[in-house]
Design a protein around this motif. Structure first.
Motif, mmCIF file in Angstrom:
data_model
loop_
_atom_site.group_PDB
_atom_site.id
_atom_site.type_symbol
_atom_site.label_atom_id
_atom_site.label_comp_id
_atom_site.label_asym_id
_atom_site.label_seq_id
_atom_site.Cartn_x
_atom_site.Cartn_y
_atom_site.Cartn_z
ATOM 1 N N GLN A 8 -13.590 14.252 -22.056
ATOM 2 C CA GLN A 8 -14.470 15.367 -22.373
ATOM 3 C C GLN A 8 -13.907 16.712 -21.934
ATOM 4 O O GLN A 8 -13.129 16.805 -20.981
ATOM 5 C CB GLN A 8 -15.825 15.182 -21.697
ATOM 6 N N HIS A 28 -14.578 16.855 -27.307
ATOM 7 C CA HIS A 28 -13.962 15.594 -26.910
ATOM 8 C C HIS A 28 -12.569 15.466 -27.501
ATOM 9 O O HIS A 28 -12.302 15.946 -28.604
ATOM 10 C CB HIS A 28 -14.821 14.406 -27.375
ATOM 11 N N ASN A 32 -16.838 23.193 -25.319
ATOM 12 C CA ASN A 32 -17.193 21.798 -25.091
ATOM 13 C C ASN A 32 -16.791 20.928 -26.276
ATOM 14 O O ASN A 32 -16.891 21.338 -27.435
ATOM 15 C CB ASN A 32 -18.695 21.650 -24.870
ATOM 16 N N GLU A 48 -16.181 19.587 -20.649
ATOM 17 C CA GLU A 48 -17.612 19.759 -20.371
ATOM 18 C C GLU A 48 -17.824 20.722 -19.206
ATOM 19 O O GLU A 48 -18.591 20.468 -18.288
ATOM 20 C CB GLU A 48 -18.278 18.411 -20.101
ATOM 21 N N GLY A 49 -17.090 21.848 -19.258
ATOM 22 C CA GLY A 49 -17.398 22.927 -18.324
ATOM 23 C C GLY A 49 -16.402 23.165 -17.213
ATOM 24 O O GLY A 49 -16.366 24.263 -16.648
ATOM 25 N N SER A 101 -9.429 23.294 -26.496
ATOM 26 C CA SER A 101 -10.097 22.764 -25.304
ATOM 27 C C SER A 101 -9.193 21.835 -24.512
ATOM 28 O O SER A 101 -9.459 21.568 -23.331
ATOM 29 C CB SER A 101 -11.373 22.015 -25.712
ATOM 30 N N SER A 127 -13.790 24.158 -21.768
ATOM 31 C CA SER A 127 -14.529 24.815 -22.843
ATOM 32 C C SER A 127 -13.545 25.288 -23.912
ATOM 33 O O SER A 127 -12.370 25.532 -23.601
ATOM 34 C CB SER A 127 -15.323 26.013 -22.303
ATOM 35 N N CYS A 164 -17.028 16.041 -16.188
ATOM 36 C CA CYS A 164 -16.128 15.486 -17.198
ATOM 37 C C CYS A 164 -16.484 14.012 -17.300
ATOM 38 O O CYS A 164 -17.342 13.513 -16.583
ATOM 39 C CB CYS A 164 -14.661 15.677 -16.807
#
Length: 244
Positions: A213, A73, A71, A215-216, A56, A69, A98
C-alpha cells in the motif's frame, strides 16, 4: 516392440518434464529485482486520466519505496497460492500506516480504493492485524479480537479488523522489521521478527495477487521474497525459516 517401448518412455518423460515446468519455481524467488518495478503494476485512483500525477511507488537505492501518497496499491501481475512471503521493511521517517495484501483480486472493491483481499497490517505498533476487505477470515477468540459477532463484516463500517496476538514484536522506529506471511490453503499465518502474531483459518480466498500500500507514510522495502509451498506435508508447524 522395443521401438514402441522407447517412444512410450520418451513421451512419458516429456509429459513429466512439462508438468513440473508448469508448476512454476520450486525455490525462493524475489518479487523485486532491486532495480525496476517489473512484475508489478500500480493502481492509484488519483492518477486516473492524470499522467502528470507523481508516482506513489519508486525504486531508490536498491529498495522499493512506498512514498505514502497519492494513496493506492502496487500489485503483482501474477497470482499466487500456497507460499511463504518474507518482507523486510522499515519506516525511515515518521511512523505511520501501510500493509501487505494477500489473495487480492477485484480492484477498488472497497471505497473505490482497496482491492478485494486480506490485509496484513504494517501500521506502526499494530503489525500483524488482519483487515478483511471483501474477504473474510477467522481466528481463535474471535469476539475478543474482533468485537461482538453482530458487528462483523467485510465491507463498509462493519468490524473488519482482527487484532493480532502481540503489539510488542516490532523493532524501534527506523530499524528493519522482518514480516513472514504463510498462505497455505485457507490458512494465513503471520510472524513479525520471529514472533507468531496471527494465525487465521477458514479464509474465503486461497489465491490471488499480492499488493503493498501507499497509505500516508513512506515505507522502504529491501526484501519481498516468495517461496512456493507445494503441499501441506512439506511445512512443519512453528517458526518459519530464518531470514538471511
Amino acid at each position: 516392440m522395443a521401438l514402441r517401448t522407447a517412444l512410450a518412455l520418451t513421451a512419458a518423460a516429456s509429459f513429466c518434464c512439462s508438468a513440473f515446468a508448469d508448476d512454476g519455481p520450486a525455490g525462493p524467488v524475489s518479487l523485486f529485482d532491486g532495480k525496476t518495478l517489473d512484475g508489478w503494476h500500480a493502481d492509484v485512483p488519483a492518477a486516473d486520466g492524470k499522467p502528470e500525477t507523481k508516482p506513489s511507488f519508486v525504486v531508490r537505492d536498491g529498495m522499493l519505496v512506498s512514498l505514502g501518497s497519492p494513496n493506492g496499491h502496487l500489485i503483482t501481475d501474477k497470482t499466487h497460492e500456497n507460499y511463504r512471503l518474507e518482507v523486510e521493511y522499515r519506516f525511515p521517517g515518521k511512523p505511520g500506516n501501510c500493509g501487505v495484501l494477500v489473495h487480492a483480486s477485484t480492484p477498488r472493491a472497497l471505497y473505490q480504493m482497496f482491492p478485494q483481499s486480506i490485509e496484513v497490517q504494517m501500521n506502526h505498533q499494530h503489525a500483524g492485524d488482519f483487515w478483511c476487505i471483501e474477504e473474510d477470515i477467522a481466528v481463535p477468540d474471535m469476539v475478543e479480537r474482533r468485537g461482538p459477532k453482530e458487528n462483523w463484516g467485510i465491507n463498509g463500517s462493519k468490524a473488519r479488523r482482527i487484532l493480532n496476538l502481540t503489539d510488542g514484536s516490532e523493532k524501534p522506529l527506523g530499524e528493519w522489521n522482518r514480516m513472514t506471511i504463510e498462505c497455505v490453503g485457507d490458512e494465513v499465518k503471520v510472524w513479525v521478527n520471529g514472533d507468531l502474531v496471527n494465525h487465521g483459518h477458514d479464509c474465503t480466498a486461497a489465491s490471488g495477487q499480492i499488493a503493498v500500500q501507499a497509505e500516508g507514510s513512506e515505507v522502504e522495502f529491501k526484501k519481498l521474497r516468495l517461496t512456493p509451498i507445494k503441499s501441506l506435508s512439506e511445512e512443519a508447524p512453528g517458526q518459519p525459516a530464518a531470514a538471511e
